[in-house]
Design an enzyme around this catalytic site. Sequence first.
Site, short mmCIF file in Angstrom:
data_model
loop_
_atom_site.label_atom_id
_atom_site.label_comp_id
_atom_site.label_asym_id
_atom_site.label_seq_id
_atom_site.Cartn_x
_atom_site.Cartn_y
_atom_site.Cartn_z
N ASP A 30 3.06 -4.49 7.84
CA ASP A 30 2.03 -3.45 8.33
C ASP A 30 0.28 -5.32 8.22
O ASP A 30 0.10 -5.59 7.27
CB ASP A 30 1.47 -3.25 6.53
CG ASP A 30 0.39 -2.34 6.06
OD1 ASP A 30 -0.46 -2.62 6.80
OD2 ASP A 30 0.48 -1.41 5.30
N HIS A 87 0.87 -1.49 -0.09
CA HIS A 87 0.31 -0.39 0.00
C HIS A 87 1.06 0.88 -0.06
O HIS A 87 1.99 0.84 0.56
CB HIS A 87 -1.03 0.10 1.18
CG HIS A 87 -1.90 1.07 1.55
ND1 HIS A 87 -1.84 2.91 1.99
CD2 HIS A 87 -3.14 0.64 1.78
CE1 HIS A 87 -2.59 2.67 1.73
NE2 HIS A 87 -3.86 2.02 1.44
N GLN A 108 -4.85 -4.99 6.98
CA GLN A 108 -6.10 -6.16 6.67
C GLN A 108 -5.61 -7.26 7.18
O GLN A 108 -6.45 -8.49 6.53
CB GLN A 108 -5.30 -6.38 4.82
CG GLN A 108 -5.56 -4.65 3.90
CD GLN A 108 -6.90 -4.93 4.33
OE1 GLN A 108 -8.07 -4.89 3.99
NE2 GLN A 108 -7.38 -3.00 3.65
N LYS A 130 -10.24 -0.60 10.14
CA LYS A 130 -11.00 -1.90 9.98
C LYS A 130 -11.34 -3.31 11.02
O LYS A 130 -11.95 -4.06 10.30
CB LYS A 130 -9.57 -2.42 9.38
CG LYS A 130 -9.01 -1.29 7.84
CD LYS A 130 -7.65 -1.88 6.96
CE LYS A 130 -7.19 -0.56 6.31
NZ LYS A 130 -8.39 0.14 5.39
N CYS A 152 -4.78 2.30 -3.70
CA CYS A 152 -3.18 2.96 -3.18
C CYS A 152 -2.39 2.03 -2.93
O CYS A 152 -1.64 2.10 -2.48
CB CYS A 152 -3.55 3.10 -1.21
SG CYS A 152 -5.14 4.50 -1.40
N1 C6P Z 1 -6.26 0.39 2.68
C1 C6P Z 1 -8.23 0.27 1.27
O1 C6P Z 1 -9.49 0.55 0.74
P1 C6P Z 1 -5.14 3.60 7.45
O2 C6P Z 1 -5.85 4.44 5.91
O3 C6P Z 1 -3.86 4.30 7.61
O4 C6P Z 1 -5.95 3.16 8.13
O5 C6P Z 1 -4.68 2.27 7.03
C2 C6P Z 1 -3.45 2.31 5.38
C3 C6P Z 1 -2.99 1.32 4.60
C4 C6P Z 1 -2.07 0.44 5.12
N2 C6P Z 1 -1.83 -0.79 4.72
C5 C6P Z 1 -2.31 -1.12 3.79
C6 C6P Z 1 -2.31 -2.69 3.30
C7 C6P Z 1 -4.23 -1.00 3.96
O6 C6P Z 1 -4.86 -1.40 3.57
C8 C6P Z 1 -4.30 0.49 4.34
C9 C6P Z 1 -5.34 1.08 3.77
C10 C6P Z 1 -7.73 1.04 2.34
O7 C6P Z 1 -7.31 -0.91 1.16
C11 C6P Z 1 -8.03 2.31 2.17
S1 C6P Z 1 -6.78 2.51 1.07
#
Ligand code: C6P
Length: 419
Positions: free
Chosen positions: A213, A136, A216, A239, A377
């Site tokens: 990370d 991401h 997910q 999430k 992203c």
């Molecule tokens: N992915 C998706 O629709 P934040 O925005 O900080 O809560 O998470 C960022 C992020 C970081 N790593 C991974 C693997 C992610 O999936 C995400 C967020 C969302 O896939 C929003 S782009």
Amino acid sequence: MTQPNAAAPSASDPGFPVEEYRQDFPILSRTVRDKPLVYLDNAATSQKPQQVIDALDDYYHDYNSNIHRGVHTLSELATDKYETSRGKVKDFINAASDKEIIFVRGTTEGINLIAQSYGRSNLRAGDEIILSEMEHHSNIVPWQLLCEQTGAILKVIPINDAGELSMDEYKNLLNERTRIVSVAHISNALGTVNPVKEITDLAHAANAVVILDGAQAAPHTQVDVRALNCDFYAFSGHKLFGPTGIGVLYGKQALLEDMPPHHGGGDMIKMVTFEKTLYNDLPYKFEAGTPYIAGVIGLGEAIDYINNIGIDRIGNYEHELLQYATEAAATVTGLKLIGVAKDKASILSFVVHGIHPHDLGTILDHDGIAIRSGHHCAMPVMERFKIPATARASFAFYNTIEEIDKLITGIDKAKRIFK
Ligand code: C6P
């Protein structure tokens, strides 16, 4: 509470009462465009059970107050709830101590914190950071910023056509200049579950620190930071059925002790004079300013909710949903799955011949079905598969087989429109 749904699809857990769980999420009973909402965008953000909504409400109604500051009753109540949540997070990921749990805004802030605090104080020109091609942007851009600041260099583990990391290439990339390895536990664009324990062990053998990370992963699988032995682990509350704007950075205590604060301000200090400031102990050293108190308390409530069901049961049930959806998708001519790794979780990313994913998303929305379309992203993943975007259905434990059937029917309808 409703009765367990006899038609629940779980073969391994026939008592999984999905209909009962759905009642806990008020939003799931709303309609969109006069159709029952089918919410399949859980990887972007998941829905919140009533007990999380109530926890936020209770804080503002009953004991709204700042923490760690007042000796009055409300402040003590708020502090106690806030720190109790920290303990819940610690147990949820099996960290060794509350000192290792830092509240941040989300995964993005967690990774930026490591890059700016650990990275800036430990990396020099020519040092190497290994990422993967499926990251991401939150796990790419902070490292690019660090490279600009320090002269460090990014190296990228490629992925194969199934969307799996090439472990041979990873081994080739590791060398005595590698300082950091930072990879997704589970890919948001492909659903791939990465072999993070093996990745961590190999990185440690090369004396590199490992950041996972977990954005997910935390909502779908058991995370045991001590068993994984990763150095840092970041995830987002929103999430995980908790509020937006709150997340967690786990770090090994010894590493965190040596790192400088990334923000200065209230609560992160022991003593301030104009000559010198003494920083506070962990974890407060990294929590400058008034935090999102209600968010932390709501996240603790979300963890209680998940624990009541059991993360393993959640993972198993979702696995069956994914399997069903994968088999159903295979019956749709012109549909191609992007990401068919052997080990996958909860995400079905795909393209349909002749239909742009955004058009597909719009048509599905007319039937009340929420999916995400775009690059998620993760633009390097799109580049790897030579596509501009995918449609992505992502599942949570409150989704049903019937909802997947509606998705497939909706895709067929879109195909007819675009014929
Ligand atoms: N992915 C998706 O629709 P934040 O925005 O900080 O809560 O998470 C960022 C992020 C970081 N790593 C991974 C693997 C992610 O999936 C995400 C967020 C969302 O896939 C929003 S782009």
